[in-house]
Design a protein around this motif. Structure first.
Motif, short mmCIF file in Angstrom:
data_model
loop_
_atom_site.label_atom_id
_atom_site.label_comp_id
_atom_site.label_asym_id
_atom_site.label_seq_id
_atom_site.Cartn_x
_atom_site.Cartn_y
_atom_site.Cartn_z
N GLU A 119 0.84 -1.20 0.00
CA GLU A 119 0.00 0.00 0.00
C GLU A 119 0.87 1.25 0.00
O GLU A 119 0.63 2.20 -0.75
N LEU A 120 1.90 1.27 0.84
CA LEU A 120 2.78 2.42 0.91
C LEU A 120 3.56 2.61 -0.39
O LEU A 120 3.74 3.74 -0.85
N LEU A 121 4.01 1.53 -0.97
CA LEU A 121 4.75 1.61 -2.23
C LEU A 121 3.87 2.22 -3.31
O LEU A 121 4.28 3.17 -4.00
N ARG A 122 2.67 1.71 -3.45
CA ARG A 122 1.75 2.23 -4.46
C ARG A 122 1.39 3.69 -4.19
O ARG A 122 1.46 4.55 -5.07
N ASP A 123 1.02 3.97 -2.96
CA ASP A 123 0.57 5.32 -2.63
C ASP A 123 1.71 6.34 -2.64
O ASP A 123 1.50 7.50 -2.97
N THR A 124 2.90 5.92 -2.28
CA THR A 124 4.05 6.82 -2.39
C THR A 124 4.28 7.16 -3.85
O THR A 124 4.57 8.32 -4.19
N GLY A 125 4.14 6.19 -4.72
CA GLY A 125 4.29 6.45 -6.16
C GLY A 125 3.30 7.48 -6.67
O GLY A 125 3.65 8.35 -7.49
N LEU A 126 2.07 7.41 -6.19
CA LEU A 126 1.06 8.39 -6.60
C LEU A 126 1.44 9.79 -6.13
O LEU A 126 1.32 10.76 -6.88
N ARG A 127 1.90 9.91 -4.88
CA ARG A 127 2.30 11.23 -4.37
C ARG A 127 3.54 11.72 -5.10
O ARG A 127 3.66 12.90 -5.39
N HIS A 128 4.46 10.82 -5.37
CA HIS A 128 5.67 11.19 -6.10
C HIS A 128 5.28 11.77 -7.46
O HIS A 128 5.80 12.82 -7.88
N ALA A 129 4.39 11.11 -8.16
CA ALA A 129 3.97 11.58 -9.49
C ALA A 129 3.33 12.96 -9.41
O ALA A 129 3.61 13.82 -10.26
N ARG A 130 2.48 13.19 -8.41
CA ARG A 130 1.83 14.50 -8.27
C ARG A 130 2.86 15.60 -8.02
O ARG A 130 2.81 16.67 -8.63
N ILE A 131 3.77 15.35 -7.08
CA ILE A 131 4.77 16.37 -6.73
C ILE A 131 5.72 16.60 -7.89
O ILE A 131 5.99 17.75 -8.27
N ALA A 132 6.22 15.53 -8.49
CA ALA A 132 7.16 15.65 -9.61
C ALA A 132 6.53 16.38 -10.79
O ALA A 132 7.17 17.24 -11.42
#
Length: 194
Positions: A119-132
């Protein structure tokens, strides 16, 4: 009418009560085995109360950080053509300033025990994409070429999220998250803004 207070949790619903109940249950029985009904029972509130504060179980972990991300994205968009490296870093810094231990920090530190690694891996990826994406857009609006803008976005988003993860894993509250972020920024100094 019975005016004797009930034992256990107070009837009043709150974000903190729900988050605390969720984290307790994630630690006790694992993330996947915990339902929203379990959380609301533990918190002593209705299912609809849960959805007044959170859209999903995952949102329990991320909602405080997501509010910080939303504010940072607004600050980045306001920079416009005047954006440069220091201004972008200043817009990102409030995401990590004054960050107190919360459900996300607890989950990052206890990912295996809570069963939230995937869950953290997936959700971190989503936040990373938004910020990046927001950083890259800011860079492009300031005249940075496409490839460099995307690289800068990815690097700075990684600095934010890896700082948070390392800080939490080392015991949130034991070290400075801002110092961790400064160290991450120094590690990408070879990516000049202009």
């Amino acid at each position: 009418m019975d005016t004797v207070p009930r034992a256990g949790r107070p009837r009043a619903s709150s974000r903190e009560t729900l988050a605390e109940a969720a984290c307790e249950l994630f630690l006790e029985q694992g993330y996947d085995a915990t339902s929203i009904v379990d959380i609301t029972r533990r918190a002593g509130v209705s299912r609809s109360s849960f959805f007044n504060y959170f859209s999903s179980k995952s949102d329990v972990l991320w909602s405080n950080f997501d509010a910080r991300v939303d504010a940072a994205l607004i600050a980045l968009a306001r920079l416009g053509t005047d954006a440069d490296g220091p201004a972008v870093q200043q817009a990102l810094r409030p995401m990590l300033q004054g960050f107190a231990p919360d459900p996300l920090a607890l989950a990052l530190r206890n990912a295996a025990a809570m069963g939230v690694e995937g869950e953290l891996l997936r959700d971190t990826g989503l936040r990373h994409a938004r910020i990046a994406s927001a950083i890259a857009a800011t860079a492009r609006s300031a005249g940075v070429d496409e490839v460099r803008a995307v690289i800068l976005g990815a690097a700075l988003a990684t600095a934010v999220l890896s700082s948070l993860r390392v800080w939490a894993e080392h015991g949130a509250g034991q070290a400075s998250l801002e110092t961790q972020f400064d160290e991450a920024l120094r590690s990408i100094h070879d990516l000049p803004w202009g």
